[in-house]
Design a protein around this motif. Sequence first.
Motif, PDB file in Angstrom:
ATOM      1  N   ALA A 325       0.826  -1.209   0.000  1.00  0.00           N
ATOM      2  CA  ALA A 325       0.000   0.000   0.000  1.00  0.00           C
ATOM      3  C   ALA A 325       0.867   1.268   0.000  1.00  0.00           C
ATOM      4  O   ALA A 325       0.591   2.220  -0.735  1.00  0.00           O
ATOM      5  N   LEU A 326       1.925   1.275   0.784  1.00  0.00           N
ATOM      6  CA  LEU A 326       2.736   2.495   0.918  1.00  0.00           C
ATOM      7  C   LEU A 326       3.622   2.752  -0.298  1.00  0.00           C
ATOM      8  O   LEU A 326       3.977   3.901  -0.587  1.00  0.00           O
ATOM      9  N   GLY A 327       4.017   1.690  -1.009  1.00  0.00           N
ATOM     10  CA  GLY A 327       4.918   1.862  -2.142  1.00  0.00           C
ATOM     11  C   GLY A 327       6.371   1.920  -1.684  1.00  0.00           C
ATOM     12  O   GLY A 327       6.668   1.847  -0.491  1.00  0.00           O
ATOM     13  N   ASP A 328       7.303   2.102  -2.661  1.00  0.00           N
ATOM     14  CA  ASP A 328       8.719   1.972  -2.306  1.00  0.00           C
ATOM     15  C   ASP A 328       9.443   3.311  -2.177  1.00  0.00           C
ATOM     16  O   ASP A 328      10.659   3.367  -2.134  1.00  0.00           O
ATOM     17  N   GLU A 329       8.710   4.411  -2.087  1.00  0.00           N
ATOM     18  CA  GLU A 329       9.368   5.710  -1.922  1.00  0.00           C
ATOM     19  C   GLU A 329       9.514   6.122  -0.450  1.00  0.00           C
ATOM     20  O   GLU A 329      10.037   7.186  -0.162  1.00  0.00           O
ATOM     21  N   VAL A 330       8.972   5.291   0.453  1.00  0.00           N
ATOM     22  CA  VAL A 330       9.071   5.627   1.884  1.00  0.00           C
ATOM     23  C   VAL A 330       9.727   4.467   2.639  1.00  0.00           C
ATOM     24  O   VAL A 330       9.733   3.334   2.174  1.00  0.00           O
ATOM     25  N   GLU A 331      10.254   4.800   3.817  1.00  0.00           N
ATOM     26  CA  GLU A 331      10.866   3.785   4.684  1.00  0.00           C
ATOM     27  C   GLU A 331       9.958   3.576   5.894  1.00  0.00           C
ATOM     28  O   GLU A 331       9.458   4.551   6.457  1.00  0.00           O
ATOM     29  N   VAL A 332       9.825   2.311   6.340  1.00  0.00           N
ATOM     30  CA  VAL A 332       9.004   2.020   7.521  1.00  0.00           C
ATOM     31  C   VAL A 332       9.908   1.503   8.633  1.00  0.00           C
ATOM     32  O   VAL A 332      10.769   0.655   8.391  1.00  0.00           O
ATOM     33  N   SER A 333       9.743   2.033   9.844  1.00  0.00           N
ATOM     34  CA  SER A 333      10.484   1.477  10.977  1.00  0.00           C
ATOM     35  C   SER A 333       9.535   1.266  12.158  1.00  0.00           C
ATOM     36  O   SER A 333       8.508   1.933  12.276  1.00  0.00           O
ATOM     37  N   GLU A 334       9.919   0.319  13.020  1.00  0.00           N
ATOM     38  CA  GLU A 334       9.053  -0.069  14.136  1.00  0.00           C
ATOM     39  C   GLU A 334       9.415   0.743  15.378  1.00  0.00           C
ATOM     40  O   GLU A 334      10.572   0.791  15.764  1.00  0.00           O
ATOM     41  N   LEU A 335       8.422   1.370  16.011  1.00  0.00           N
ATOM     42  CA  LEU A 335       8.669   2.131  17.247  1.00  0.00           C
ATOM     43  C   LEU A 335       8.341   1.291  18.483  1.00  0.00           C
ATOM     44  O   LEU A 335       9.031   1.359  19.495  1.00  0.00           O
ATOM     45  N   ALA A 336       7.271   0.524  18.403  1.00  0.00           N
ATOM     46  CA  ALA A 336       6.850  -0.333  19.524  1.00  0.00           C
ATOM     47  C   ALA A 336       5.891  -1.386  18.973  1.00  0.00           C
ATOM     48  O   ALA A 336       5.248  -1.162  17.941  1.00  0.00           O
ATOM     49  N   ARG A 337       5.797  -2.520  19.682  1.00  0.00           N
ATOM     50  CA  ARG A 337       4.908  -3.571  19.174  1.00  0.00           C
ATOM     51  C   ARG A 337       4.533  -4.548  20.276  1.00  0.00           C
ATOM     52  O   ARG A 337       5.359  -4.837  21.139  1.00  0.00           O
ATOM     53  N   THR A 338       3.287  -5.017  20.248  1.00  0.00           N
ATOM     54  CA  THR A 338       2.887  -6.150  21.089  1.00  0.00           C
ATOM     55  C   THR A 338       2.539  -7.321  20.163  1.00  0.00           C
ATOM     56  O   THR A 338       2.265  -7.115  18.980  1.00  0.00           O
ATOM     57  N   VAL A 339       2.528  -8.517  20.729  1.00  0.00           N
ATOM     58  CA  VAL A 339       2.291  -9.683  19.869  1.00  0.00           C
ATOM     59  C   VAL A 339       0.816 -10.058  19.775  1.00  0.00           C
ATOM     60  O   VAL A 339       0.445 -10.934  19.010  1.00  0.00           O
TER      61      VAL A 339
END
Length: 434
Positions: A325-339
């Motif tokens: 959905a976001l495409g390849d012009e942006v970078e995604v990084s994880e800030l926090a996560r639960t399982v």
Amino acid sequence: MDRNAWWEGSVGLCAELIRHDTQIGGPGERKATEYAAEILSDAGLSPVIVESEPGRASSVTRVPGADPSLDPLLIHMHLDVVPAQAHEWSVPPLSGEVRDGYVWGRGAVDMKNMAAGVLTVVSDRMRTGRLPRRPLVLAFLADEENAGVLGAEWLVRERPDLLEGCHTAIGEGGGWSIPVGDGRRIYPVHTAEKGWAALQVKASGVPRHASRLTDANPVRILGEAIGRLTTDRFPVHLTPEVEVLLRRICEVGGVDFDPEHPEAACALAGFEQANLLSGLRNSAHATRLSAGYQSNVIPGEATAELDARYLPGRWEEFLEELGAALGDEVEVSELARTVGLTPTSTSGESRIWEASRAALRSEDGVAEVSPFMLSGGTDATHLQRLGIECFGFNPILLPPDLDFWSLFHGIDERVPVESLHFSTRVLDRFFDLY
Ligand SMILES: [Zn+2]
């Protein structure tokens, strides 16, 4: 108080808990925890209060059972609440006002109602010598509204000894009535939860004069990328925990279930429809934006934060959908996560189903129960690390015209007085049966 109406004490207690200002991060959490602990001490019990940081208090209290050889049942609750903006409300949000048959205020449904019910039941049982069938462990956990970092997560890591012996837990997130068909009601007991993540999406470029003709503007690139995060970008996945409830709704409603079109079954659930639809897809919503420092400068960077909810155990699949959905012009990084919470193999066989159904039926003759997946998250995600099987069971009979889910974290949060009486009596019955 009339002994026959001992459960009515839950109303005053709920109102008093609402008047304790426990808006997350504020100073009130410790005081509210002490208040609840005092009630339990007065009942002859010995609460243990622990702090992860100054003021961030949790308490754990053991209640004896009639059969001490049985494993204790953990009841996990939280006293912290999300903030309320007073000008948006019809009543002062920390007033605990009782009006028009409701107790009003922040926390009335999330979850000072259950806390009040459990405190009322345990106090009355201790006073009258009616021990629950098995021992209980009551845990009031800090910081739930901030993913439990300073509450359940901390306790599981630093003080698991306080929960020793617990293999089963009940808590918030399930147990309210869904009217279905001709006067029937299903009470979903949650066995699974979606996982949650906070993500950052970043578009980068070269800062330059805004008079230049260019498409290499990080603000434009970011805007287009997050603009594509519409619901239909995330396909429907029918997981077993959701399917079982949808099939039950169709069965009770006298309609055939079509696995190719599970949305149709959600539509039979009235106000619950939106909640059930969330269980069919992953989602990602942009909730914060940041870019730029001057209107005539194209910035070198633009960022958005996303609130992501993914089906438990399907993180990689979610990341693929998100990336597409976001495409390849942006970078995604994880800030926090639960399982999230994945049901264990024993879910569905456990005594908990018989006990919850029978306890509900003692107050609502047409009650049915069913497993389901919560689209939000609770402290269960942390507690499962200790091998504790968690169920969402806060029994509430709701008036059919009340959009209950809109009250969670919403304005004019309130709980019907009758529903509070109902849940207090059902919990009491449940502690004899389970
Ligand atoms: Zn809650």
